[in-house]
Write an enzyme that holds these catalytic residues in place. Structure first.
Site, PDB file in Angstrom:
ATOM      1  N   GLU A 154     -68.996  46.091  46.157  1.00  0.00           N
ATOM      2  CA  GLU A 154     -70.312  46.724  46.377  1.00  0.00           C
ATOM      3  C   GLU A 154     -71.238  45.808  47.187  1.00  0.00           C
ATOM      4  OE1 GLU A 154     -71.875  49.340  43.476  1.00  0.00           O
ATOM      5  OE2 GLU A 154     -69.908  49.687  42.567  1.00  0.00           O
TER       6      GLU A 154
HETATM    7  C1  FAD Z   1     -60.990  45.047  42.799  1.00  0.00           C
HETATM    8  C2  FAD Z   1     -61.732  45.717  43.909  1.00  0.00           C
HETATM    9  C3  FAD Z   1     -62.292  46.977  43.686  1.00  0.00           C
HETATM   10  C4  FAD Z   1     -62.937  47.630  44.729  1.00  0.00           C
HETATM   11  N1  FAD Z   1     -63.428  48.903  44.526  1.00  0.00           N
HETATM   12  C5  FAD Z   1     -63.878  49.611  45.596  1.00  0.00           C
HETATM   13  C6  FAD Z   1     -64.195  51.006  45.471  1.00  0.00           C
HETATM   14  O1  FAD Z   1     -64.097  51.592  44.387  1.00  0.00           O
HETATM   15  N2  FAD Z   1     -64.602  51.674  46.574  1.00  0.00           N
HETATM   16  C7  FAD Z   1     -64.718  51.079  47.791  1.00  0.00           C
HETATM   17  O2  FAD Z   1     -65.081  51.745  48.750  1.00  0.00           O
HETATM   18  N3  FAD Z   1     -64.427  49.750  47.944  1.00  0.00           N
HETATM   19  C8  FAD Z   1     -64.006  49.019  46.887  1.00  0.00           C
HETATM   20  N4  FAD Z   1     -63.681  47.698  47.032  1.00  0.00           N
HETATM   21  C9  FAD Z   1     -63.803  47.063  48.352  1.00  0.00           C
HETATM   22  C10 FAD Z   1     -64.940  46.052  48.434  1.00  0.00           C
HETATM   23  O3  FAD Z   1     -66.175  46.706  48.374  1.00  0.00           O
HETATM   24  C11 FAD Z   1     -64.734  45.240  49.713  1.00  0.00           C
HETATM   25  O4  FAD Z   1     -63.610  44.401  49.493  1.00  0.00           O
HETATM   26  C12 FAD Z   1     -65.943  44.391  50.075  1.00  0.00           C
HETATM   27  O5  FAD Z   1     -67.012  45.218  50.488  1.00  0.00           O
HETATM   28  C13 FAD Z   1     -65.646  43.374  51.182  1.00  0.00           C
HETATM   29  O6  FAD Z   1     -64.990  43.976  52.262  1.00  0.00           O
HETATM   30  P1  FAD Z   1     -63.671  43.322  52.864  1.00  0.00           P
HETATM   31  O7  FAD Z   1     -62.737  43.108  51.720  1.00  0.00           O
HETATM   32  O8  FAD Z   1     -63.191  44.147  53.980  1.00  0.00           O
HETATM   33  O9  FAD Z   1     -64.111  41.908  53.376  1.00  0.00           O
HETATM   34  P2  FAD Z   1     -64.680  41.595  54.851  1.00  0.00           P
HETATM   35  O10 FAD Z   1     -65.749  42.553  55.173  1.00  0.00           O
HETATM   36  O11 FAD Z   1     -63.554  41.461  55.779  1.00  0.00           O
HETATM   37  O12 FAD Z   1     -65.346  40.166  54.599  1.00  0.00           O
HETATM   38  C14 FAD Z   1     -64.598  38.951  54.615  1.00  0.00           C
HETATM   39  C15 FAD Z   1     -65.585  37.809  54.473  1.00  0.00           C
HETATM   40  O13 FAD Z   1     -66.473  37.795  55.615  1.00  0.00           O
HETATM   41  C16 FAD Z   1     -67.824  37.871  55.165  1.00  0.00           C
HETATM   42  N5  FAD Z   1     -68.619  38.636  56.131  1.00  0.00           N
HETATM   43  C17 FAD Z   1     -68.346  39.850  56.656  1.00  0.00           C
HETATM   44  N6  FAD Z   1     -69.333  40.240  57.482  1.00  0.00           N
HETATM   45  C18 FAD Z   1     -70.257  39.242  57.473  1.00  0.00           C
HETATM   46  C19 FAD Z   1     -71.510  39.039  58.127  1.00  0.00           C
HETATM   47  N7  FAD Z   1     -72.056  39.953  58.932  1.00  0.00           N
HETATM   48  N8  FAD Z   1     -72.174  37.887  57.882  1.00  0.00           N
HETATM   49  C20 FAD Z   1     -71.662  36.952  57.035  1.00  0.00           C
HETATM   50  N9  FAD Z   1     -70.492  37.083  56.396  1.00  0.00           N
HETATM   51  C21 FAD Z   1     -69.805  38.210  56.611  1.00  0.00           C
HETATM   52  C22 FAD Z   1     -67.756  38.550  53.802  1.00  0.00           C
HETATM   53  O14 FAD Z   1     -68.929  38.273  53.033  1.00  0.00           O
HETATM   54  C23 FAD Z   1     -66.501  37.933  53.244  1.00  0.00           C
HETATM   55  O15 FAD Z   1     -66.777  36.667  52.710  1.00  0.00           O
HETATM   56  C24 FAD Z   1     -63.067  46.997  45.993  1.00  0.00           C
HETATM   57  C25 FAD Z   1     -62.512  45.729  46.195  1.00  0.00           C
HETATM   58  C26 FAD Z   1     -61.830  45.101  45.184  1.00  0.00           C
HETATM   59  C27 FAD Z   1     -61.203  43.766  45.458  1.00  0.00           C
END
Ligand code: FAD
Length: 380
Positions: free
Chosen positions: A363
């Site tokens: 989130e």
């Molecule tokens: C157990 C679990 C349950 C989940 N449940 C749901 C769900 O029910 N529904 C749903 O839709 N999603 C869900 N998610 C997904 C979750 O919301 C995402 O994993 C999260 O938003 C991060 O996205 P990403 O994994 O693609 O990481 P990325 O966006 O690829 O980020 C990787 C890293 O880069 C950083 N980063 C990215 N952009 C920037 C920026 N502009 N400035 C600085 N740092 C940045 C991030 O903070 C992070 O440290 C879930 C994830 C997990 C692991």
């Protein structure tokens, strides 16, 4: 400022505490190991009114405020964060989104069953290439007149396999950028809708996380939430409230780990005295207690903002950012205070340490919360 809880709020807090102690604590270690969560426990949470806490009673909900919801979330999370994430997704994302923006027909058809816990919902925004950058949605919902044709993959979806109703964010018109995105209600069993295997996770292992695949799924037009192009705004508005729930989850994890560490420090002896008598341990407890109370104030403030019609984007982001950091820090220190015992499953704190991490990621990661907060303070 008056932080006194009402009789009703105290009753809800006690009911959640009793349920967590009596129903969630037995088997929590086994559920973490086996990555399972029995459906009967979801049903019991439904019977107690925890699955649709803020939903109006006319749709089967408990008709309570956000503060009552965070009180329950905190108590459930003190014992089992896998249970509380199911509660959080169903309440703050699925039920709130449907009640606030859905049509009367959608509420009658879906919300009434979701709010009672008869069925559970999922919120599907993240994709393999669209997490923090939610505008990069690749899933498409092409307008075919009376229906949308849905294609694409969603990742990491909580309640992915156990849900019956999925709120899916997808792109209809690439030219229109974030205004070309829609939110659709997808039902389990629709032709072309497949669910991937369960993710093998570090923490919240009892929760049900899956990827979802949509291959030419026909979603009727009446399943769209809001006007054409409202999907991105729908997702952002819904997540702003969702963060308050996750902040409360983080607060509960921190408080649960702290309570165990406090108890242990008064029992365990080293160098002829209880370890709590060593200042290094006593100061850790003092830091934990102070930070948990500060996190609690932020969480309650954001819930109060939401209940009182104030903007809660900033206070919710601050609550989630801080409470999740406190959860991680507190859980690590709770393991340290337990020494070697902290490293084994029977003492629960290692699970809190693993569970805490997710509150800094889902989130909106901590980095994304800082973007929300800095934008808000810089534009004021
Ligand atoms: C157990 C679990 C349950 C989940 N449940 C749901 C769900 O029910 N529904 C749903 O839709 N999603 C869900 N998610 C997904 C979750 O919301 C995402 O994993 C999260 O938003 C991060 O996205 P990403 O994994 O693609 O990481 P990325 O966006 O690829 O980020 C990787 C890293 O880069 C950083 N980063 C990215 N952009 C920037 C920026 N502009 N400035 C600085 N740092 C940045 C991030 O903070 C992070 O440290 C879930 C994830 C997990 C692991």
């Amino acid at each position: 400022m008056d932080f006194t809880l009402s009789e009703e709020q105290l009753m809800i807090q006690q009911a959640a505490k009793d349920f967590a102690q009596n129903e969630l604590l037995p088997g929590v270690i086994e559920r973490d190991e086996t990555q399972t969560f029995p459906w009967e426990l979801v049903q019991k949470m439904g019977e107690l009114g925890f699955m649709g806490m803020m939903v109006n009673e006319k749709y089967g909900g408990s008709g309570l405020g956000t503060l009552s919801y965070v009180l329950a979330m905190e108590e459930l999370s003190k014992i089992d964060a896998s249970a509380s994430v199911m509660v959080s997704v169903n309440n703050s994302l699925v039920c709130w989104g449907l009640e606030t923006y859905g049509t009367e027909e959608q509420k009658e058809k879906y919300l009434t069953r979701l709010a009672t816990g008869e069925i559970i919902g999922a919120f599907c925004l993240s994709e393999p290439e669209a997490g923090s950058d939610a505008t990069s949605q690749k899933t498409t919902a092409i307008d075919k007149g009376d229906h949308y044709l849905l294609n694409g993959t969603k990742n990491w979806i909580t309640n992915g396999n156990i849900a019956e109703v999925y709120l899916v964010i997808a792109r209809t018109d690439r030219e229109k950028g974030h205004r070309g995105i829609n939110a659709l209600i997808v039902e389990k069993g629709m032709e072309g809708f497949d669910i991937g295997p369960k993710e093998n996770k570090l923490g919240i292992r009892g929760s049900d996380t899956h990827s979802l695949m949509f291959n030419d799924v026909k979603v009727p037009k009446e399943n769209r939430i809001g006007e054409d192009g409202f999907g991105f705004k729908f997702a952002m508005k819904t997540l702003a409230g969702g963060r308050i729930g996750i902040a409360a989850q983080a607060l509960g994890i921190a408080a649960g780990a702290y309570e165990l560490a406090l108890k242990y420090s008064k029992e365990r002896k080293a160098f002829g005295t209880e370890i709590a008598n060593h200042q290094a341990i006593a100061f850790k407890l003092a830091d934990m207690h102070t930070k948990i109370q500060a996190a609690r104030n932020l969480v309650y403030q954001s819930a109060w903002d939401k209940d009182n019609g104030n903007d809660y984007t900033l206070s919710g982001a601050m609550a989630k950012l801080y409470a999740s950091e406190v959860a991680m820090e507190t859980a690590i220190e709770a393991v340290q205070i337990h020494g070697g015992n902290g490293f084994v499953k029977d003492y629960h704190v290692e699970r809190f340490m693993r569970d805490a991490k997710i509150t800094q990621i889902y989130e909106g990661t901590s980095e994304i919360q800082k973007i929300v907060i800095s934008r808000s303070i810089l534009t004021d």
